[in-house]
Write an enzyme that holds these catalytic residues in place. Structure first.
Site, PDB file in Angstrom:
ATOM      1  CB  THR A 132      -0.984   0.094   1.198  1.00 48.69           C
ATOM      2  OG1 THR A 132      -1.448   1.449   1.298  1.00 48.69           O
ATOM      3  CG2 THR A 132      -0.367  -0.292   2.526  1.00 48.69           C
ATOM      4  NE  ARG A 177      -9.350   4.558   2.066  1.00 44.78           N
ATOM      5  CZ  ARG A 177      -9.571   3.622   1.166  1.00 44.78           C
ATOM      6  NH1 ARG A 177     -10.488   3.806   0.255  1.00 44.78           N
ATOM      7  NH2 ARG A 177      -8.880   2.506   1.165  1.00 44.78           N
ATOM      8  CD  GLN A 235      -0.005  10.766  -3.707  1.00 51.90           C
ATOM      9  OE1 GLN A 235      -0.917  11.562  -3.666  1.00 51.90           O
ATOM     10  NE2 GLN A 235       0.843  10.624  -2.728  1.00 51.90           N
ATOM     11  NE  ARG A 271      -0.345  33.273  -6.826  1.00 55.73           N
ATOM     12  CZ  ARG A 271      -0.451  33.065  -8.127  1.00 55.73           C
ATOM     13  NH1 ARG A 271       0.101  32.005  -8.688  1.00 55.73           N
ATOM     14  NH2 ARG A 271      -1.116  33.900  -8.878  1.00 55.73           N
ATOM     15  CG  HIS A 327      -5.898   8.408  -8.737  1.00 54.15           C
ATOM     16  ND1 HIS A 327      -6.837   9.349  -8.395  1.00 54.15           N
ATOM     17  CD2 HIS A 327      -6.321   7.240  -8.218  1.00 54.15           C
ATOM     18  CE1 HIS A 327      -7.810   8.767  -7.702  1.00 54.15           C
ATOM     19  NE2 HIS A 327      -7.511   7.481  -7.584  1.00 54.15           N
ATOM     20  CG  MET A 365      -4.145   9.749  -2.836  1.00 52.20           C
ATOM     21  SD  MET A 365      -4.096   8.242  -3.811  1.00 52.20           S
ATOM     22  CE  MET A 365      -5.231   8.669  -5.110  1.00 52.20           C
ATOM     23  CG  ASP A 420      -2.853   4.899   1.793  1.00 57.72           C
ATOM     24  OD1 ASP A 420      -2.473   5.793   1.025  1.00 57.72           O
ATOM     25  OD2 ASP A 420      -4.012   4.462   1.798  1.00 57.72           O
TER      26      ASP A 420
HETATM   27  O1  F6P Z   1      -4.978   2.666  -1.677  1.00 55.21           O
HETATM   28  C1  F6P Z   1      -5.348   3.632  -0.745  1.00 55.21           C
HETATM   29  C2  F6P Z   1      -5.591   4.904  -1.443  1.00 55.21           C
HETATM   30  O2  F6P Z   1      -4.466   5.215  -2.162  1.00 55.21           O
HETATM   31  C3  F6P Z   1      -6.018   6.046  -0.521  1.00 55.21           C
HETATM   32  O3  F6P Z   1      -4.932   6.789  -0.067  1.00 55.21           O
HETATM   33  C4  F6P Z   1      -6.969   6.822  -1.399  1.00 55.21           C
HETATM   34  O4  F6P Z   1      -7.928   7.494  -0.633  1.00 55.21           O
HETATM   35  C5  F6P Z   1      -7.601   5.752  -2.195  1.00 55.21           C
HETATM   36  O5  F6P Z   1      -6.640   4.745  -2.355  1.00 55.21           O
HETATM   37  C6  F6P Z   1      -8.083   6.189  -3.571  1.00 55.21           C
HETATM   38  O6  F6P Z   1      -8.660   5.100  -4.177  1.00 55.21           O
HETATM   39  P1  F6P Z   1      -9.260   5.019  -5.621  1.00 55.21           P
HETATM   40  O7  F6P Z   1      -8.151   4.595  -6.523  1.00 55.21           O
HETATM   41  O8  F6P Z   1     -10.313   3.992  -5.527  1.00 55.21           O
HETATM   42  O9  F6P Z   1      -9.752   6.391  -5.987  1.00 55.21           O
END
Ligand code: F6P
Length: 347
Positions: free
Chosen positions: A130, A176, A280, A167, A278, A174, A132
């Site tokens: 992950t 979650r 990243q 600025r 996405h 990301m 995360d």
């Molecule tokens: O895999 C976890 C994650 O990267 C979270 O950090 C993020 O909120 C979520 O996936 C986004 O998921 P999806 O690809 O379904 O938009």
């Protein structure tokens, strides 16, 4: 008469991340060396529910080490949402002639693996992934290093333009349930403030720090996790759609934008926000993720060979070891007190 090789099924579930392909490759290389044949299950647990496979051998995966995403496809399918789908998984496991299954994923995918092993005695092993980095029982997960490296580079680019225009720049990353991505990005890019989901934003402190930074250098950088919370806002649980595992889908939440508005209103400084989103999560894995992915992939094949089912290959210190799947999926690894102390020093 030649006996057929035992078959290992491999699947990747949940959000993709760089390092999955190296892990698949490591697992296939080791499995073939041990005398197994591999097969890919497409699109996470959906592939097992529907029995959709793809060929997977040494040649197919040879150059996968440098590729982002997952060559097997992925989904957020949870077979335990419907009992019939669990039965389909068990039936397809048999029908496909699988000896074992290697499930690569985060807390959700590995949660399913834990239950299939615990409740149905399926020969399952796990590989942690992950971006995360919030999975317990392993020190790091592949995907994290690449994602944070990308976010760090983006933050530096934002700083260039922020500095030129005098600025305040706010970057949303990301993460979650855990703020590891925001924290490491903020540390690595010398941000002035970092907002995490683990602690409510102290708005008085935030504004004071931005004012002080701006007074000193006429720009500032804030890095926020997509799931940070401004105290004035109620976390409106009903506002977000839920995925099959019950997680809020945070698209369109706009945390970075809201923090930017808050800063501009309370400081009068021109402020802009950007979301790396996405971007990243894609792209070629870093060296660290290529090596970690390869190592945990190989270990998964070793766990199968040793019939050490119900385990996950984990990085503990600098060693790759087998740990119970249940230990990895019991509780999320969120940013801890020692890191909060470090934040006091840095931001
Ligand atoms: O895999 C976890 C994650 O990267 C979270 O950090 C993020 O909120 C979520 O996936 C986004 O998921 P999806 O690809 O379904 O938009």
């Amino acid at each position: 008469m030649k006996t057929a090789k035992k078959k290992i099924g491999i699947l990747t579930g949940g959000g993709d991340c760089p390092g999955l392909n190296p892990a698949i490759r490591g697992c296939v290389y080791a499995a073939e060396k041990f005398g197994y044949q591999c097969v890919g299950l497409q699109d996470g647990w959906k592939g097992l529910v529907n029995g959709v496979t793809m060929p997977l051998d040494r040649e197919t995966v040879e150059y996968a080490i440098m590729k982002g995403g997952t060559m097997l496809g992925t989904s957020r399918t949870n077979p335990f949402k419907e009992e019939a789908n669990v039965r389909k998984c068990l039936a397809n496991f048999k029908k496909l002639g699988l000896h074992a299954l290697v499930a690569m994923g985060g807390e959700d995918t590995l949660g399913v693996a834990t239950r299939l092993y615990g409740e149905h005695k399926l020969n399952v092993v796990g590989v942690p992934k992950t971006m995360d980095n919030d999975l317990s029982a392993t020190d790091y997960t592949f995907g994290f290093d690449t994602s944070v490296t990308k976010a760090m580079e983006a933050a530096e680019a934002l700083m260039d333009t922020g500095r030129s225009h005098r600025r305040v720049m706010v970057m949303e990353v990301m993460g979650r349930h855990a703020g590891w991505v925001a924290l490491f990005t903020g540390i690595a890019s010398a941000a002035d403030y970092v907002c995490l989901p683990e602690r409510k934003i102290n708005t008085i402190e935030l504004i004071a720090k931005i004012k002080a930074s701006y007074a000193r250098k006429r720009f500032a950088l804030v890095v926020t996790s997509e799931a940070a919370v401004l105290p004035a806002e109620k976390a409106d649980a009903t506002k977000h759609e839920l995925d099959q595992f019950g997680h809020h889908i945070l698209k369109d939440r706009g945390m970075g934008e809201r923090i930017a508005d808050f800063i501009e209103k309370n400081t009068g400084f021109e402020t802009r926000s950007a979301v790396i989103g996405h971007m990243q999560r894609g792209g070629a894995p870093t060296l660290f993720d290529r090596i970690l992915g390869t190592r945990v992939g190989i270990k998964a094949a070793e766990l199968v060979r040793d019939r050490d089912f119900g385990k996950m290959s984990a990085l503990v210190g600098n060693k790759i070891v087998g740990v119970p799947l249940a230990d990895a999926t019991g509780e999320l690894k969120t940013v801890s007190k020692e890191w909060f102390d470090m934040m006091e020093v840095l931001f």
